[in-house]
Design an enzyme around this catalytic site. Structure first.
Site, PDB file in Angstrom:
ATOM      1  N   LEU A 165       0.866  -1.176   0.000  1.00  7.28           N
ATOM      2  CA  LEU A 165       0.000   0.000   0.000  1.00  7.28           C
ATOM      3  C   LEU A 165       0.902   1.225   0.000  1.00  7.28           C
ATOM      4  CD1 LEU A 165      -2.955  -0.520   2.537  1.00  7.28           C
ATOM      5  CD2 LEU A 165      -3.097  -0.289   0.071  1.00  7.28           C
ATOM      6  N   ASP A 166       0.640   2.175  -0.876  1.00  3.40           N
ATOM      7  CA  ASP A 166       1.440   3.398  -0.924  1.00  3.40           C
ATOM      8  C   ASP A 166       1.402   4.107   0.430  1.00  3.40           C
ATOM      9  OD1 ASP A 166       2.047   2.956  -3.572  1.00  3.40           O
ATOM     10  OD2 ASP A 166       0.452   4.266  -4.347  1.00  3.40           O
ATOM     11  N   PRO A 167       2.449   4.867   0.771  1.00  2.00           N
ATOM     12  CA  PRO A 167       2.485   5.568   2.063  1.00  2.00           C
ATOM     13  C   PRO A 167       1.272   6.458   2.317  1.00  2.00           C
ATOM     14  CG  PRO A 167       4.645   5.623   1.047  1.00  2.00           C
ATOM     15  CD  PRO A 167       3.717   5.024   0.028  1.00  2.00           C
TER      16      PRO A 167
END
Length: 306
Positions: A37-39
């Site tokens: 999951l992207d930051p």
């Protein structure tokens, strides 16, 4: 300690950051996540610990569900709100305009992975090229959008929509938002994203890092789910003698494999499997002893748990 933790990842942390935090908090070496999951994205991130790390690939393959906010009229180089704005207009866009194009994004769709992504090309992540100002040709990928529902519409200078999305592994929601903007001719970017489901793991059952930390301090391990919790695979059962043989790497004839009546309808005949559908959970009583694979008329060990 072994099993799966349904973590509610906060914004600002990478998936690897969460793994490091869990490893330190639980004092474990074997910890892994089930898909990046992207930051800037929050939501469900199943974390595997102990033997569970050997099941990560099967959990990663399962479908996802998201709630996304799309902002129309603003295009960014990352296709989300963290990138540089490269185009900006005030579109005369109505709810009905978006509703008109949504059916075209349901089913099997083709996506070109964004440059700011973890996809590898010649040994490097695409985002490494992007940060150097280099654009690389990327082959398109086919993904599946199972459900795409317009939940809310906000008619502003830059209209916004809230979408509910169910999709296959590998779907880039920010690319989906970007592509909608391209079809409408005004551009768009993903301005917010929340993952509400990953496989069978739902956000309402997830644990924040603070909750996990507090549970560990009080000796409560109810956040740890059994190995079978994350597997969307048919189950088969082996009697003691065949379970012992399975653990030693030996196949079992189909006639000796027990299939509970509840599983029979979802289990094709041996030899008729294609691709990953050939994999099954192999149980001895209530214990998961490994992952099996059908080949012709026998069940072979694929992964065995000691």
């Amino acid at each position: 300690m072994e099993g799966i933790i349904n973590v509610l990842k906060p914004t600002g942390m990478t998936s690897s950051d969460v793994v490091v935090w869990i490893r330190k908090t639980l004092k474990l070496k074997k910890v892994g996540h089930t898909g990046t999951l992207d930051p800037g994205v929050a939501g469900v991130l199943p974390i595997c610990v102990g033997k569970g790390t050997r099941l990560a690939e099967y959990i990663t393959e399962q479908g996802k569900a998201y709630i996304s906010e799309v902002t129309f009229g603003v295009t960014t180089d990352t296709q989300d709100s963290y990138g540089k704005v490269i185009r900006e207009i005030s579109p005369r866009l109505k709810r009905k305009d978006l509703e008109r194009i949504l059916p075209g994004f349901i089913g099997k769709v083709s996506q070109v992975p964004p440059m700011y992504s973890a996809v590898r090309k010649e040994g490097k992540h695409l985002y490494e090229y992007a940060r150097q100002g280099i654009s690389i040709d990327r082959p398109s990928r086919e993904v599946s959008i199972y459900r795409l529902n317009l939940k809310e519409w906000f008619e502003e200078e830059y209209p916004k929509a809230i979408l509910e999305i169910e999709c296959s592994k590998g779907t880039y929601i920010r690319t989906l938002c970007h592509d909608m903007g391209q079809v409408l001719g005004c551009g768009a970017h993903m301005s917010y994203l929340l993952r509400v489901r990953s496989g069978p793991f739902k956000i309402q059952d997830s644990w924040t890092l603070e909750e996990i930390g507090e549970a560990v301090r009080t000796g409560n391990d109810s956040f740890l789910l059994p190995l079978t919790a994350g597997l969307d695979l048919p189950r088969v059962f082996l009697a003691e003698a065949r379970a012992k043989a399975f653990r030693h790497g030996l196949p079992t004839k189909k006639a000796q494999v027990l299939i509970h009546s509840a599983e029979k309808n979802s289990l094709p005949e041996a030899g008729s499997y294609v691709g990953t559908s050939s994999f099954v959970q192999v149980m001895e009583g209530e214990e998961l002893i490994g992952i099996g694979v059908w080949r012709e008329d026998s069940l072979y060990p694929h992964k065995v748990f000691a």
